[in-house]
Design a protein around this motif. Structure first.
Motif, PDB file in Angstrom:
ATOM      1  N   ARG A 184      -0.255  -2.703  10.905  1.00 48.39           N
ATOM      2  CA  ARG A 184       0.775  -2.795   9.846  1.00 48.39           C
ATOM      3  C   ARG A 184       1.521  -4.124   9.904  1.00 48.39           C
ATOM      4  O   ARG A 184       2.138  -4.533   8.914  1.00 48.39           O
ATOM      5  CB  ARG A 184       1.755  -1.630   9.972  1.00 48.39           C
ATOM      6  CG  ARG A 184       1.231  -0.339   9.345  1.00 48.39           C
ATOM      7  CD  ARG A 184       2.213   0.797   9.497  1.00 48.39           C
ATOM      8  NE  ARG A 184       2.378   1.194  10.893  1.00 48.39           N
ATOM      9  CZ  ARG A 184       3.104   2.213  11.302  1.00 48.39           C
ATOM     10  NH1 ARG A 184       3.756   2.953  10.427  1.00 48.39           N
ATOM     11  NH2 ARG A 184       3.189   2.531  12.584  1.00 48.39           N
ATOM     12  N   ARG A 204       6.389   2.006   1.475  1.00 45.52           N
ATOM     13  CA  ARG A 204       5.002   1.733   1.839  1.00 45.52           C
ATOM     14  C   ARG A 204       4.235   1.125   0.671  1.00 45.52           C
ATOM     15  O   ARG A 204       3.515   0.138   0.844  1.00 45.52           O
ATOM     16  CB  ARG A 204       4.300   3.016   2.308  1.00 45.52           C
ATOM     17  CG  ARG A 204       2.840   2.764   2.682  1.00 45.52           C
ATOM     18  CD  ARG A 204       2.161   3.953   3.333  1.00 45.52           C
ATOM     19  NE  ARG A 204       1.688   4.938   2.382  1.00 45.52           N
ATOM     20  CZ  ARG A 204       0.774   5.865   2.670  1.00 45.52           C
ATOM     21  NH1 ARG A 204       0.249   5.940   3.883  1.00 45.52           N
ATOM     22  NH2 ARG A 204       0.402   6.733   1.764  1.00 45.52           N
ATOM     23  N   ASN A 232       0.529  -6.376   7.084  1.00 43.09           N
ATOM     24  CA  ASN A 232       0.749  -5.960   5.701  1.00 43.09           C
ATOM     25  C   ASN A 232       1.435  -7.077   4.914  1.00 43.09           C
ATOM     26  O   ASN A 232       2.250  -7.831   5.461  1.00 43.09           O
ATOM     27  CB  ASN A 232       1.632  -4.705   5.680  1.00 43.09           C
ATOM     28  CG  ASN A 232       1.882  -4.185   4.286  1.00 43.09           C
ATOM     29  OD1 ASN A 232       0.944  -3.984   3.509  1.00 43.09           O
ATOM     30  ND2 ASN A 232       3.142  -3.973   3.948  1.00 43.09           N
ATOM     31  N   TYR A 236      -2.721  -5.184   1.814  1.00 40.69           N
ATOM     32  CA  TYR A 236      -1.991  -3.920   1.855  1.00 40.69           C
ATOM     33  C   TYR A 236      -2.577  -3.127   3.016  1.00 40.69           C
ATOM     34  O   TYR A 236      -3.696  -2.617   2.936  1.00 40.69           O
ATOM     35  CB  TYR A 236      -2.145  -3.178   0.526  1.00 40.69           C
ATOM     36  CG  TYR A 236      -1.584  -1.767   0.520  1.00 40.69           C
ATOM     37  CD1 TYR A 236      -0.348  -1.468   1.086  1.00 40.69           C
ATOM     38  CD2 TYR A 236      -2.296  -0.729  -0.072  1.00 40.69           C
ATOM     39  CE1 TYR A 236       0.159  -0.177   1.077  1.00 40.69           C
ATOM     40  CE2 TYR A 236      -1.805   0.577  -0.092  1.00 40.69           C
ATOM     41  CZ  TYR A 236      -0.571   0.847   0.476  1.00 40.69           C
ATOM     42  OH  TYR A 236      -0.069   2.128   0.467  1.00 40.69           O
ATOM     43  N   VAL A 237      -1.841  -3.086   4.116  1.00 40.26           N
ATOM     44  CA  VAL A 237      -2.291  -2.380   5.318  1.00 40.26           C
ATOM     45  C   VAL A 237      -1.380  -1.186   5.535  1.00 40.26           C
ATOM     46  O   VAL A 237      -0.158  -1.329   5.605  1.00 40.26           O
ATOM     47  CB  VAL A 237      -2.264  -3.293   6.560  1.00 40.26           C
ATOM     48  CG1 VAL A 237      -2.749  -2.528   7.791  1.00 40.26           C
ATOM     49  CG2 VAL A 237      -3.114  -4.537   6.334  1.00 40.26           C
ATOM     50  N   TYR A 238      -1.971  -0.006   5.621  1.00 40.88           N
ATOM     51  CA  TYR A 238      -1.157   1.188   5.854  1.00 40.88           C
ATOM     52  C   TYR A 238      -1.734   2.004   7.008  1.00 40.88           C
ATOM     53  O   TYR A 238      -2.873   1.809   7.420  1.00 40.88           O
ATOM     54  CB  TYR A 238      -1.026   2.032   4.586  1.00 40.88           C
ATOM     55  CG  TYR A 238      -2.300   2.639   4.062  1.00 40.88           C
ATOM     56  CD1 TYR A 238      -2.738   3.893   4.498  1.00 40.88           C
ATOM     57  CD2 TYR A 238      -3.064   1.975   3.097  1.00 40.88           C
ATOM     58  CE1 TYR A 238      -3.896   4.452   4.007  1.00 40.88           C
ATOM     59  CE2 TYR A 238      -4.230   2.529   2.594  1.00 40.88           C
ATOM     60  CZ  TYR A 238      -4.641   3.774   3.054  1.00 40.88           C
ATOM     61  OH  TYR A 238      -5.800   4.327   2.572  1.00 40.88           O
ATOM     62  N   HIS A 293      -5.269   2.373  11.024  1.00 42.91           N
ATOM     63  CA  HIS A 293      -4.880   1.362  10.050  1.00 42.91           C
ATOM     64  C   HIS A 293      -6.019   1.148   9.064  1.00 42.91           C
ATOM     65  O   HIS A 293      -7.194   1.177   9.438  1.00 42.91           O
ATOM     66  CB  HIS A 293      -4.537   0.044  10.753  1.00 42.91           C
ATOM     67  CG  HIS A 293      -3.308   0.127  11.595  1.00 42.91           C
ATOM     68  ND1 HIS A 293      -3.343   0.379  12.953  1.00 42.91           N
ATOM     69  CD2 HIS A 293      -2.005   0.003  11.269  1.00 42.91           C
ATOM     70  CE1 HIS A 293      -2.109   0.407  13.423  1.00 42.91           C
ATOM     71  NE2 HIS A 293      -1.279   0.186  12.429  1.00 42.91           N
ATOM     72  N   THR A 316       4.129  -2.915  -1.517  1.00 43.89           N
ATOM     73  CA  THR A 316       3.186  -4.030  -1.364  1.00 43.89           C
ATOM     74  C   THR A 316       2.151  -4.046  -2.478  1.00 43.89           C
ATOM     75  O   THR A 316       1.696  -5.116  -2.901  1.00 43.89           O
ATOM     76  CB  THR A 316       2.472  -3.935  -0.007  1.00 43.89           C
ATOM     77  OG1 THR A 316       3.453  -3.921   1.030  1.00 43.89           O
ATOM     78  CG2 THR A 316       1.535  -5.118   0.217  1.00 43.89           C
TER      79      THR A 316
END
Length: 201
Positions: free
Chosen positions: A140, A63, A143, A75-77, A84, A66
């Protein structure tokens, strides 16, 4: 309105970048729909030395990898199995700094954002990081995208906010970070059309 260049994202001071992002325009073009608005709230996360950062103490996982990209990527988590959150990667390669974009003032594609959020209160539409991602269609899947591209980007129309237009507070929801939870790393654009979520502290 010009897209921000890599040189903006690759500056060394993540806190200054978080402040400088206020007043910039954040856009998405997802599912053929253009949405976006004025960035009104950000939080800085200072990498390996910041107990609130996913990369604290040099942590590297699938994860967080990035975050180690050079500045200028998304940076998408996924948080709590529900939400999100969109972050801007900053600094140079292998220095995992990032800025969480917590909210925008909607200006583009408002009808689309209302449909995605199923809410028509503009002040509640994008005043939180999960709300923002839902409204702008960010998941995500987005990302590690280049922020000078055509899917997600940030642009500058020359607006410079004076100090009195900016509120600075500790970050929200990071009690686990100990003394780092008190750092003044959250920036809010004081604007009549933006309603920030209040900290519990």
């Amino acid at each position: 309105m010009k897209k921000l260049p890599y040189s903006f994202y690759r500056q060394p001071d993540v806190v200054q970048i978080a402040r400088s992002l206020l007043g910039k325009y954040f856009f998405s073009r997802i599912g053929g729909k253009l949405t976006g608005g004025i960035i009104a709230e950000t939080e800085a996360y200072a990498g390996v030395t910041d107990k609130a950062s996913h990369a604290y103490n040099g942590r590297r996982t699938p994860r967080t990898e990035t975050m180690y990209l050079p500045g200028g990527f998304s940076y998408v988590y996924f948080s709590y199995g529900m939400h999100h959150l969109f972050n801007v990667v900053t600094n140079q390669k292998d220095i995992p700094h990032a800025v969480l974009v917590r909210g925008i003032i909607p200006t583009e594609g408002i009808d689309t954002m209302i449909k995605r959020r199923k809410i028509n209160n503009l002040k509640q539409l994008c005043n939180g990081p999960a709300k923002l991602c839902q409204a702008m269609g960010i998941t995500r899947e987005h990302n590690a995208l280049n922020l000078t591209g055509e899917i997600l980007w940030i642009a500058d129309d020359g607006l410079l906010l004076p100090d009195e237009a900016i509120e600075i507070t500790p970050r929200i929801g990071i009690d686990y970070a100990g003394e780092d939870a008190l750092l003044p790393y959250r920036f809010i654009y004081r604007h009549a059309d933006y309603l920030p979520v209040k900290s519990r502290k």
